[in-house]
Design an enzyme around this catalytic site. Structure first.
Site, PDB file in Angstrom:
ATOM      1  N   LYS A  25     -38.052   8.159 -27.158  1.00 47.27           N
ATOM      2  CA  LYS A  25     -37.037   9.157 -26.789  1.00 47.27           C
ATOM      3  C   LYS A  25     -37.549  10.067 -25.664  1.00 47.27           C
ATOM      4  O   LYS A  25     -36.782  10.474 -24.782  1.00 47.27           O
ATOM      5  CB  LYS A  25     -36.654   9.977 -28.029  1.00 47.27           C
ATOM      6  N   LYS A  78     -36.583  21.498 -24.208  1.00 43.99           N
ATOM      7  CA  LYS A  78     -37.495  21.222 -25.341  1.00 43.99           C
ATOM      8  C   LYS A  78     -38.010  19.781 -25.256  1.00 43.99           C
ATOM      9  O   LYS A  78     -39.196  19.513 -25.417  1.00 43.99           O
ATOM     10  CB  LYS A  78     -36.703  21.474 -26.631  1.00 43.99           C
TER      11      LYS A  78
HETATM   12  P1  NAP Z   1     -26.995  21.818 -32.152  1.00 49.58           P
HETATM   13  O1  NAP Z   1     -25.535  21.568 -31.973  1.00 49.58           O
HETATM   14  O2  NAP Z   1     -27.616  23.015 -31.542  1.00 49.58           O
HETATM   15  O3  NAP Z   1     -27.262  21.819 -33.736  1.00 49.58           O
HETATM   16  C1  NAP Z   1     -28.543  22.090 -34.229  1.00 49.58           C
HETATM   17  C2  NAP Z   1     -28.523  21.908 -35.737  1.00 49.58           C
HETATM   18  O4  NAP Z   1     -29.828  22.168 -36.251  1.00 49.58           O
HETATM   19  C3  NAP Z   1     -27.579  22.886 -36.440  1.00 49.58           C
HETATM   20  O5  NAP Z   1     -27.008  22.241 -37.561  1.00 49.58           O
HETATM   21  C4  NAP Z   1     -28.554  23.983 -36.876  1.00 49.58           C
HETATM   22  O6  NAP Z   1     -28.107  24.755 -37.971  1.00 49.58           O
HETATM   23  C5  NAP Z   1     -29.740  23.139 -37.285  1.00 49.58           C
HETATM   24  N1  NAP Z   1     -30.978  23.912 -37.339  1.00 49.58           N
HETATM   25  C6  NAP Z   1     -31.664  24.432 -36.285  1.00 49.58           C
HETATM   26  N2  NAP Z   1     -32.772  25.070 -36.722  1.00 49.58           N
HETATM   27  C7  NAP Z   1     -32.777  24.949 -38.071  1.00 49.58           C
HETATM   28  C8  NAP Z   1     -33.670  25.380 -39.091  1.00 49.58           C
HETATM   29  N3  NAP Z   1     -34.795  26.064 -38.807  1.00 49.58           N
HETATM   30  N4  NAP Z   1     -33.365  25.083 -40.380  1.00 49.58           N
HETATM   31  C9  NAP Z   1     -32.239  24.377 -40.670  1.00 49.58           C
HETATM   32  N5  NAP Z   1     -31.355  23.934 -39.761  1.00 49.58           N
HETATM   33  C10 NAP Z   1     -31.628  24.205 -38.466  1.00 49.58           C
HETATM   34  O7  NAP Z   1     -27.859  20.576 -31.638  1.00 49.58           O
HETATM   35  P2  NAP Z   1     -27.433  19.044 -31.463  1.00 49.58           P
HETATM   36  O8  NAP Z   1     -26.908  18.859 -30.077  1.00 49.58           O
HETATM   37  O9  NAP Z   1     -26.640  18.600 -32.656  1.00 49.58           O
HETATM   38  O10 NAP Z   1     -28.893  18.372 -31.487  1.00 49.58           O
HETATM   39  C11 NAP Z   1     -29.580  18.078 -32.702  1.00 49.58           C
HETATM   40  C12 NAP Z   1     -30.788  17.197 -32.370  1.00 49.58           C
HETATM   41  O11 NAP Z   1     -30.319  15.984 -31.754  1.00 49.58           O
HETATM   42  C13 NAP Z   1     -31.753  17.846 -31.368  1.00 49.58           C
HETATM   43  O12 NAP Z   1     -33.075  17.499 -31.680  1.00 49.58           O
HETATM   44  C14 NAP Z   1     -31.315  17.260 -30.035  1.00 49.58           C
HETATM   45  O13 NAP Z   1     -32.366  17.271 -29.094  1.00 49.58           O
HETATM   46  C15 NAP Z   1     -30.908  15.862 -30.454  1.00 49.58           C
HETATM   47  N6  NAP Z   1     -29.920  15.189 -29.579  1.00 49.58           N
HETATM   48  C16 NAP Z   1     -28.811  15.832 -29.109  1.00 49.58           C
HETATM   49  C17 NAP Z   1     -27.910  15.147 -28.279  1.00 49.58           C
HETATM   50  C18 NAP Z   1     -26.660  15.787 -27.722  1.00 49.58           C
HETATM   51  O14 NAP Z   1     -26.033  15.184 -26.823  1.00 49.58           O
HETATM   52  N7  NAP Z   1     -26.229  16.953 -28.196  1.00 49.58           N
HETATM   53  C19 NAP Z   1     -28.143  13.815 -27.943  1.00 49.58           C
HETATM   54  C20 NAP Z   1     -29.255  13.177 -28.463  1.00 49.58           C
HETATM   55  C21 NAP Z   1     -30.140  13.867 -29.288  1.00 49.58           C
HETATM   56  P3  NAP Z   1     -27.223  26.115 -37.737  1.00 49.58           P
HETATM   57  O15 NAP Z   1     -25.809  25.645 -37.651  1.00 49.58           O
HETATM   58  O16 NAP Z   1     -27.520  26.922 -38.930  1.00 49.58           O
HETATM   59  O17 NAP Z   1     -27.720  26.739 -36.475  1.00 49.58           O
END
Ligand code: NAP
Length: 298
Positions: free
Chosen positions: A178, A246
């Protein structure tokens, strides 16, 4: 499949859509998100909401995690610091399996897997690519690290979320793959942003340019799906700049460890740092174009 009990922790942009697809595939699903009110899509698809990660762990044979960063995966697995609340590890029985779909550091992944192994819980890292669109459609590319038997066990759940599932090697290999993905993406985002700015400054119709080029050698997912946002200078959220930064930090650390030179990724990280410092960390990653537009007087 109904007999396999699945858990899901982290219902953000990616997790909410991925969990709903797991429920739709017919698994008995228990979900949890730190901030309440984000389980609607999963519950509508048949999931049950739990009060914390330990409760998800005790209700699951396989528990999926999709949260932001390395310390967040640690908190979900082992509990949130002083709060005294247990993590997934407090609930999971011997013989169960964790699938971590977050994008985090490969070294920490290996350490988490070793800690879970002490209580007889298996671990695979399974970071995803394909954007929020891929999460919704269940067409993600998933890069998996882990022992063959554990990856085989994870596969039916992964197939509910993605269409390309590749076993890359032992635990951590998915995360390293990744990191490569994110390095490539940084160059593509910057290249598309520069191309669209050049088209606009040169008096071409930038949408026509994007369409004309998509079928040729410069075609890409970013050109297809994100050039329009760069042209409009409007960046509705799919993937936060702060999260890509990140990921580049992880990739640059990996590069330092193995002795690889990544000048484009390092430059992208610097531009992203500047955007984050100016309050754009929550914008979509296509907002990298903000910098190129601004430097070009657009
Ligand atoms: P996001 O919308 O910002 O959501 C982050 C999630 O993580 C939320 O459910 C948040 O909970 C939770 N979280 C963060 N810190 C936490 C903690 N300390 N304890 C418990 N829960 C926690 O991010 P996302 O876009 O879904 O991305 C999630 C992961 O997938 C990341 O690692 C990202 O790099 C990866 N990713 C994202 C994409 C994309 O296109 N968005 C594509 C590929 C991979 P709360 O609701 O409480 O904040």
């Amino acid at each position: 499949m109904a007999e396999l009990r699945v858990g899901f922790c982290g219902l953000g942009t990616m997790g909410a859509a991925m969990a709903a697809n797991v429920a739709r595939a017919g698994f008995e699903l228990t979900v949890w998100n730190r901030t309440p009110g984000k389980a609607d899509a999963a519950v509508a698809a048949g999931a049950v909401e739990a009060l914390g990660p330990a409760a998800v762990g005790s209700a699951s044979d396989i528990a999926v995690i999709c949260v932001s960063d390395t310390p967040d995966v640690e908190a979900v697995l082992f509990g949130a610091g002083d709060s005294g609340e247990g993590g997934l590890a407090a609930g999971m029985r011997e013989g169960s399996l964790v699938i971590d779909c977050s994008t985090i550091a490969p070294g920490a992944t290996r350490a988490f897997a070793a800690r879970m192994a002490e209580q007889g819980v298996a671990f695979v890292d399974a970071p995803v690519s394909g954007g929020s669109e891929g999460a919704q459609k269940g067409t993600l590319s998933i890069m998996v690290g882990g022992a063959q038997a554990d990856v085989d066990r994870a596969r039916p759940v992964l197939q509910a979320m993605g269409s390309t599932i590749t076993h890359m090697g032992p635990v951590g290999a998915g995360q390293t793959t990744k990191a490569v993905n994110q390095v490539i993406l940084s160059g593509v985002y910057l290249g598309v942003a520069e191309g669209m700015v050049l088209a606009m400054k040169s008096g071409l119709d930038p949408r026509q340019v994007a369409e004309a080029l998509q079928g040729g050698a410069a075609g890409s997912w970013v050109l297809q799906n994100r050039a329009g946002r760069m042209i409009d200078d409007d960046y509705p959220l799919g993937f936060k700049i702060a999260l890509h930064l990140k990921d580049l930090t992880i990739a640059l650390e990996q590069a330092r460890e193995v002795g690889a030179a990544l000048p484009i990724a390092a430059m992208a990280a610097q531009i992203e740092s500047a955007l984050v410092a100016r309050g754009h960390g929550e914008d979509d990653n296509s907002a990298l174009a903000r910098a190129i537009r601004e430097w070009s007087g657009l």
